[in-house]
Enzyme design. Structure first.
Site, short mmCIF file in Angstrom:
data_model
loop_
_atom_site.label_atom_id
_atom_site.label_comp_id
_atom_site.label_asym_id
_atom_site.label_seq_id
_atom_site.Cartn_x
_atom_site.Cartn_y
_atom_site.Cartn_z
N GLY A 15 94.57 86.75 31.36
CA GLY A 15 94.60 85.99 30.18
C GLY A 15 93.74 86.64 28.89
N THR A 16 92.60 87.19 29.26
CA THR A 16 91.84 88.02 28.31
C THR A 16 92.77 88.84 27.67
OG1 THR A 16 89.87 87.48 29.21
CG2 THR A 16 89.60 89.10 27.85
N LYS A 105 102.58 85.72 41.44
CA LYS A 105 103.72 85.98 42.66
C LYS A 105 103.63 85.08 43.81
CE LYS A 105 100.16 88.63 44.74
NZ LYS A 105 99.01 88.66 43.66
N GLY A 134 102.43 94.43 38.29
CA GLY A 134 101.47 94.43 37.13
C GLY A 134 102.36 95.23 35.74
N LYS A 205 105.55 90.16 47.00
CA LYS A 205 106.28 90.69 46.11
C LYS A 205 107.61 91.28 46.50
CE LYS A 205 101.92 92.13 44.08
NZ LYS A 205 100.66 93.19 43.97
N GLY A 302 95.59 95.28 36.41
CA GLY A 302 94.56 95.48 35.51
C GLY A 302 95.00 94.84 34.23
N1 HSE Z 1 96.02 92.58 44.84
C1 HSE Z 1 96.94 93.13 43.95
C2 HSE Z 1 97.08 94.73 44.43
C3 HSE Z 1 97.02 93.27 42.68
O1 HSE Z 1 95.92 95.29 45.12
O2 HSE Z 1 97.73 95.52 44.19
C4 HSE Z 1 97.65 91.96 42.21
O3 HSE Z 1 98.92 91.60 42.88
#
Ligand code: HSE
EC number: 1.1.1.3
Length: 428
Positions: A15-16, A105, A134, A205, A302
């Site tokens: 969000g930031t 997700k 991401g 995912k 990130g």
């Molecule tokens: N926990 C996930 C990862 C990031 O380690 O890739 C968020 O989906």
């Protein structure tokens, strides 16, 4: 120009990043969509919490319903996480004709079909690029760029935490526990790392990618999952010696109109491009009948990488709004789902056995492979001074999952086998 008003649910890391990008790139963004973009209201968990971004106090609320019910808001950006209550917020927002961008997700893997159906009914958009890998634009790529092709295979390193752990184990010869502790200290792994290390995050995912790639509703229960918590440094050393890297690989495959989806630690040939995806990075390898092999690489998590995907979705939603083409049916699954039976899923296997070191043992073992029609590519006995048993490493040719299960079951009854130490899928 009338501004487009956005309601943000969640002001954590992503969000930031969303606020930073919307504010920092406002000039470009508003030129691209033809309107200023205004973050109108932000739902947070705790109003008084210290934050590393300044937001006008009158924009903040602890009540997500205040954002959902605000008639001024055109688009809801959901980056708060959670599933059950978040689903209610999203469904209500759609009911009120608001468009949705989400990075969630878990929500999309579990309730994507219901949410997309509601969006279609209400002629609203739901975009969720940031929910998988991401900052890698893989969802838009599958929906748009692969629309002309028939995808046969999607292989993904879609969990950064496990890739960080496996990379460190490989590069430093460290144990799983040592690296997990380091990953937790660095903030790459959560204090309860179960969802990442046991493969659940990756499975969700892969369910999303499989649904988009194969146009059928892949559910979490369709994904066969195993995680990395039992991978040892010895396994990784053997993998390297044989020319492989250990990766937690999601594999979604299609044979005619049947599909299979799995997530498991896999020995990937060092020649394969996925083998060199290291650290917290993600990559998705897609094979299409016409295009052949493609690969997409980048940051899987990130603040800014994930927020880039979220804001790109926001741009798409606003463009659709302006063009009057919101909520057009384009991505709902339209094929019946048929899962491939275990007899028809085949791949190479690595097996590490601890066995009695005496005459005739190897013959008994190879006899069992022959009985179930599993052909062997290599058999090596490895001296190990620390182990009084003999260590036998076997790599098979492609063998059906069903046959391999029978071989392993038969091994249980063979007294010369002290332990089936490890079994891994081999790719490339
Ligand atoms: N926990 C996930 C990862 C990031 O380690 O890739 C968020 O989906």
């Amino acid at each position: 120009m009338k501004p487009i008003k956005v309601g943000l649910l969640g002001l954590g890391t992503v969000g930031t990043g969303v606020i930073r990008i919307v504010e920092g790139n406002q000039e470009d963004l508003s030129s691209q969509v033809g309107s200023p973009i205004v973050i109108e209201k932000v739902a947070v968990k705790n109003l008084v919490k210290a934050r590393n971004i300044t937001v006008d106090a009158d924009k903040l609320t602890e009540d997500p319903w205040e954002v959902i019910r605000n008639p001024e808001i055109d688009v809801i950006v959901e980056v708060m996480g959670g599933v059950e209550s978040t689903k209610e917020y999203i469904l209500e927002a759609l009911e009120r004709g608001k468009h949705i961008v989400t990075a969630n997700k878990d929500l999309m893997a579990l309730y994507g079909a219901e949410i997309l159906a509601k969006a279609e009914e209400k002629r609203c958009d739901v975009y969720y690029e940031a929910s998988v890998a991401g900052g890698i634009p893989i969802i838009r790529t599958l929906i748009e760029s692969f629309s002309s092709d028939r995808i046969t295979r999607i292989m993904g390193i879609v969990n950064g935490t496990t890739n960080f752990i496996l990379t460190k184990m490989s590069q430093e010869g460290a144990s799983y526990d040592e690296v997990l502790t380091e990953a937790q200290a660095l903030g790459y792994a959560e204090s309860d790392p179960t969802s990442d290390v046991e493969g659940l995050d990756a499975a969700r995912k892969m369910a999303i990618l499989g649904t988009l790639g194969f146009h059928t509703n892949v559910e979490l229960r369709d994904v066969s999952v195993s995680g990395i918590s039992s991978v040892t440094k010895e396994d990784i050393a053997y993998a390297k010696r044989l020319g492989y890297e250990m990766k937690l690989l999601g594999i979604a495959e299609r044979q005619d109109d049947q599909i299979s989806i799995s997530v498991e630690p896999t020995m990937v040939s060092q020649q394969h491009p996925l083998a060199s995806v290291n650290g917290v990075f993600n990559a998705v390898f897609v094979h299409g009948e016409a295009v052949g092999e493609t690969m997409f690489y980048g940051a899987g998590a990130g603040e800014l990488p994930t927020a880039t995907s979220v804001v790109a979705d926001l741009v798409s939603v606003i463009r659709n709004l302006k063009l009057g083409v919101s909520g057009l049916k384009s991505i709902s699954p339209y094929k019946e789902k048929h899962l491939i039976q275990d007899e028809h899923i085949s791949y190479k296997n690595f097996i590490l056995l601890h066995v009695d070191d005496k005459a005739g043992v190897l013959a008994q073992i190879t006899q069992i492979f022959a009985e179930y029609d599993v052909s062997l590519a290599s058999v090596v006995q490895q001296p190990n001074e620390q182990n009084p048993d003999a260590e036998i490493i076997i790599v098979t040719h492609n063998a059906s999952k069903a046959s391999m299960d029978k071989v392993l079951k038969h091994f249980d009854t063979l007294s010369v086998i002290r332990k089936v130490k490890s079994v891994y899928r081999v790719e490339g």
